[in-house]
Design a protein around this motif. Sequence first.
Motif, PDB file in Angstrom:
ATOM      1  N   GLY A 314      -0.161  -2.944   7.065  1.00 19.71           N
ATOM      2  CA  GLY A 314       0.021  -2.742   5.553  1.00 19.71           C
ATOM      3  C   GLY A 314      -1.133  -2.160   5.021  1.00 19.71           C
ATOM      4  N   ARG A 315      -2.325  -2.480   5.669  1.00 24.47           N
ATOM      5  CA  ARG A 315      -3.695  -1.549   5.200  1.00 24.47           C
ATOM      6  C   ARG A 315      -3.648  -0.242   5.577  1.00 24.47           C
ATOM      7  NH1 ARG A 315      -5.963  -6.711   6.939  1.00 24.47           N
ATOM      8  NH2 ARG A 315      -6.534  -5.613   8.847  1.00 24.47           N
ATOM      9  N   GLY A 316      -3.163   0.066   7.008  1.00 20.37           N
ATOM     10  CA  GLY A 316      -3.414   1.274   7.654  1.00 20.37           C
ATOM     11  C   GLY A 316      -2.221   2.260   7.070  1.00 20.37           C
ATOM     12  N   MET A 317      -1.197   1.739   6.452  1.00 17.02           N
ATOM     13  CA  MET A 317      -0.203   2.588   5.836  1.00 17.02           C
ATOM     14  C   MET A 317      -0.701   3.419   4.463  1.00 17.02           C
ATOM     15  SD  MET A 317       2.416   3.352   7.770  1.00 17.02           S
ATOM     16  CE  MET A 317       3.415   4.055   6.684  1.00 17.02           C
ATOM     17  N   ARG A 318      -1.573   2.487   3.717  1.00 20.05           N
ATOM     18  CA  ARG A 318      -2.196   2.769   2.525  1.00 20.05           C
ATOM     19  C   ARG A 318      -3.171   3.818   3.098  1.00 20.05           C
ATOM     20  NH1 ARG A 318       0.242  -1.968   2.060  1.00 20.05           N
ATOM     21  NH2 ARG A 318       1.280  -2.319   0.226  1.00 20.05           N
ATOM     22  N   GLN A 319      -4.168   3.563   3.917  1.00 20.51           N
ATOM     23  CA  GLN A 319      -5.183   4.323   4.225  1.00 20.51           C
ATOM     24  C   GLN A 319      -4.786   5.778   4.769  1.00 20.51           C
ATOM     25  OE1 GLN A 319      -7.891   2.492   7.041  1.00 20.51           O
ATOM     26  NE2 GLN A 319      -8.126   0.563   5.622  1.00 20.51           N
ATOM     27  N   MET A 320      -3.471   5.876   5.352  1.00 18.05           N
ATOM     28  CA  MET A 320      -3.106   7.245   6.202  1.00 18.05           C
ATOM     29  C   MET A 320      -2.249   7.904   5.051  1.00 18.05           C
ATOM     30  SD  MET A 320      -1.911   6.110  10.149  1.00 18.05           S
ATOM     31  CE  MET A 320      -1.515   7.962  10.081  1.00 18.05           C
ATOM     32  N   ARG A 321      -2.202   7.567   3.846  1.00 19.31           N
ATOM     33  CA  ARG A 321      -1.254   8.348   2.950  1.00 19.31           C
ATOM     34  C   ARG A 321      -1.585   9.748   2.899  1.00 19.31           C
ATOM     35  NH1 ARG A 321      -0.980   4.301  -2.297  1.00 19.31           N
ATOM     36  NH2 ARG A 321       0.765   2.804  -1.276  1.00 19.31           N
ATOM     37  N   PRO A 322      -2.878  10.162   2.728  1.00 19.72           N
ATOM     38  CA  PRO A 322      -3.338  11.790   2.736  1.00 19.72           C
ATOM     39  C   PRO A 322      -2.692  12.292   4.090  1.00 19.72           C
ATOM     40  CG  PRO A 322      -5.133  10.409   1.686  1.00 19.72           C
ATOM     41  CD  PRO A 322      -4.072   9.464   2.481  1.00 19.72           C
ATOM     42  N   GLY A 402      -2.948  -4.357  -4.232  1.00 22.64           N
ATOM     43  CA  GLY A 402      -4.431  -5.015  -4.453  1.00 22.64           C
ATOM     44  C   GLY A 402      -4.684  -5.698  -2.867  1.00 22.64           C
ATOM     45  N   ASN A 403      -6.312  -5.983  -2.892  1.00 23.92           N
ATOM     46  CA  ASN A 403      -6.544  -6.692  -1.699  1.00 23.92           C
ATOM     47  C   ASN A 403      -6.157  -8.002  -1.865  1.00 23.92           C
ATOM     48  OD1 ASN A 403      -7.820  -4.606  -0.330  1.00 23.92           O
ATOM     49  ND2 ASN A 403      -9.931  -4.863  -1.442  1.00 23.92           N
ATOM     50  N   LEU A 404      -6.513  -8.595  -3.256  1.00 26.99           N
ATOM     51  CA  LEU A 404      -6.105 -10.321  -3.281  1.00 26.99           C
ATOM     52  C   LEU A 404      -4.509 -10.179  -2.968  1.00 26.99           C
ATOM     53  CD1 LEU A 404      -6.868 -13.038  -4.167  1.00 26.99           C
ATOM     54  CD2 LEU A 404      -6.455 -12.141  -6.552  1.00 26.99           C
ATOM     55  N   GLY A 405      -3.793  -9.621  -3.757  1.00 25.72           N
ATOM     56  CA  GLY A 405      -2.232  -9.558  -3.224  1.00 25.72           C
ATOM     57  C   GLY A 405      -2.182  -9.547  -2.127  1.00 25.72           C
ATOM     58  N   ARG A 406      -2.238  -8.470  -1.202  1.00 26.84           N
ATOM     59  CA  ARG A 406      -1.997  -8.389   0.216  1.00 26.84           C
ATOM     60  C   ARG A 406      -2.756  -9.667   1.070  1.00 26.84           C
ATOM     61  NH1 ARG A 406      -4.095  -3.051   0.022  1.00 26.84           N
ATOM     62  NH2 ARG A 406      -5.887  -3.796   1.108  1.00 26.84           N
ATOM     63  N   GLY A 407      -3.860 -10.135   0.771  1.00 24.14           N
ATOM     64  CA  GLY A 407      -4.241 -11.532   1.502  1.00 24.14           C
ATOM     65  C   GLY A 407      -3.373 -12.676   1.112  1.00 24.14           C
ATOM     66  N   PRO A 469      -5.480   5.328  -1.729  1.00 19.12           N
ATOM     67  CA  PRO A 469      -5.699   4.236  -2.303  1.00 19.12           C
ATOM     68  C   PRO A 469      -6.928   4.204  -2.976  1.00 19.12           C
ATOM     69  CG  PRO A 469      -6.044   3.594  -0.080  1.00 19.12           C
ATOM     70  CD  PRO A 469      -5.658   5.361   0.073  1.00 19.12           C
ATOM     71  N   LEU A 470      -6.766   3.467  -4.236  1.00 21.15           N
ATOM     72  CA  LEU A 470      -7.990   3.393  -4.903  1.00 21.15           C
ATOM     73  C   LEU A 470      -8.586   2.272  -4.252  1.00 21.15           C
ATOM     74  CD1 LEU A 470      -6.166   2.771  -8.462  1.00 21.15           C
ATOM     75  CD2 LEU A 470      -7.462   4.830  -7.672  1.00 21.15           C
ATOM     76  N   ALA A 471     -10.106   2.610  -4.637  1.00 21.09           N
ATOM     77  CA  ALA A 471     -11.117   1.800  -3.953  1.00 21.09           C
ATOM     78  C   ALA A 471     -11.246   0.422  -4.571  1.00 21.09           C
ATOM     79  CB  ALA A 471     -12.785   2.392  -3.864  1.00 21.09           C
TER      80      ALA A 471
END
Length: 471
Positions: A314-322, A402-407, A469-471
């Motif tokens: 989940g984190r990686g797919m958001r980081q790889m968007r560009p 968001g980080n909280l929601g993913r957690g 993704p937004l920081a």
Amino acid sequence: MRAVWQLWLQPCRQLLVGALLLQLVWLVAAILLGCVPAVGAGIAGVAATLLGFGTWFWFTMLGMCLRGLCRPESFLLPDFRWRLALMGGLQVAQWALLPMVTALLMGLPHALLGGACILLLASIGLAASSARYVNLLVWVLFVLAGWQPGLAGQIAKAMIASPWTAPLALLLATLITRLSLRSMLRIDDQEPGASPLENAQLGRSRARALDGTPVRRGKLAKRIGAIFDNTSQRAMEQALARYRAKPTWRLRMVLVRRLLLPHDNPQAIALRLVLVAAIVAFYVLAVMHRQHFNAVVVGAYAILLGLSRFPQLGRGMRQMRPNLADLYLTLAPPTRADYQQTLIDALVVLVPITALSTMAYTGLGIVLTHAAEPVRMLVTAAIVSVGTSLTALAVHLIGPEGNLGRGVVDLVVTLGGMAVYWGGYWLLGALGLAFGSTALLLVTLGFGLGVWTSARREYLRRPPSFDAPLA
């Protein structure tokens, strides 16, 4: 002093909830220490325990924050090292020196020893934030202490009575701190970036500072990472050669998978199983002396290890968007839904990989623990891993940003999968292997397929996003 104050606030800025909780722990410990004249010296042990754990976690958080700050360009700032040292002195004064001086003024026994041990815990926490082998060594010490609790208690009593313990603790804390700071303050090239979707378990994908920058790795970690990179390179070259020789849809999908999931080729999967199996084997053999060890819990741990892959996805797919914009232009899909379908077809291979890994971990645990009902454990783990993998892939594919929601989603899915394993194990025992496995398969696979179908439909409906993704 403004720069020092900003440095001191870094844990609060980057890890607000954890920083507030640890400061609250320090405040409670200070209140308990202040109640010693009224209550008695017995409460000082509780205060010391709170301070010890709080110091360990606080300096671990502090080291994680400093990893991102200590970049080569940061040392160009005026008096950066001096202000960093002043901030560190204030942290040590708050967590170790001030409680130790207060205990000395109250005449509490072992005040110097307690202060030295707190300083040692602070240095271990600082080192553990950047060197994973420190966490491994601490974990090994706890395992050994649990293995021989009587011997560990005798050693602890002898160390408390010895006058050399405090100086040795201070010397060890100084040595660990020096080694940690030498690595942290060294100016060299930044570690090369890694794919956010790589899955080396012990690799570099999780060894990142809070700002996302890769951290320095040791020689062993670099060697393991190089082995994984070599397997990924060979798998990519083989897939590319096969596709050029025969450009079919299936080989095209294999090529996309090798690109998106570099460490999920057969060679890397086998290597990952060997590495994790070595650690699991050591741990299980270390705790086998316990008479009440429940072998069934191995399956629950296997589910936990298998599901740990999907939060990273989940984190990686958001980081790889560009970066996925290049893939979109390369594939040139007729419609946006075709592109989304290609990603789904490439990522769904994680479900059988997770099921295979879970069964391998469970089988290893069965062999090491001499489980009484191995077939029941294997069948339960196999059925539950498929259903939970489909659910985890679905929720992390379209889950919250968001980080909280993913957690929260990660916690619910993981705990839910482990709970379903325990329930399924009981069901197979109550209804028998045939009827119980059929009922469990209908429930778990039906739920997983239902969630996956809904998530797939929603993902195909969404337009591709290539924004960072937004920081």
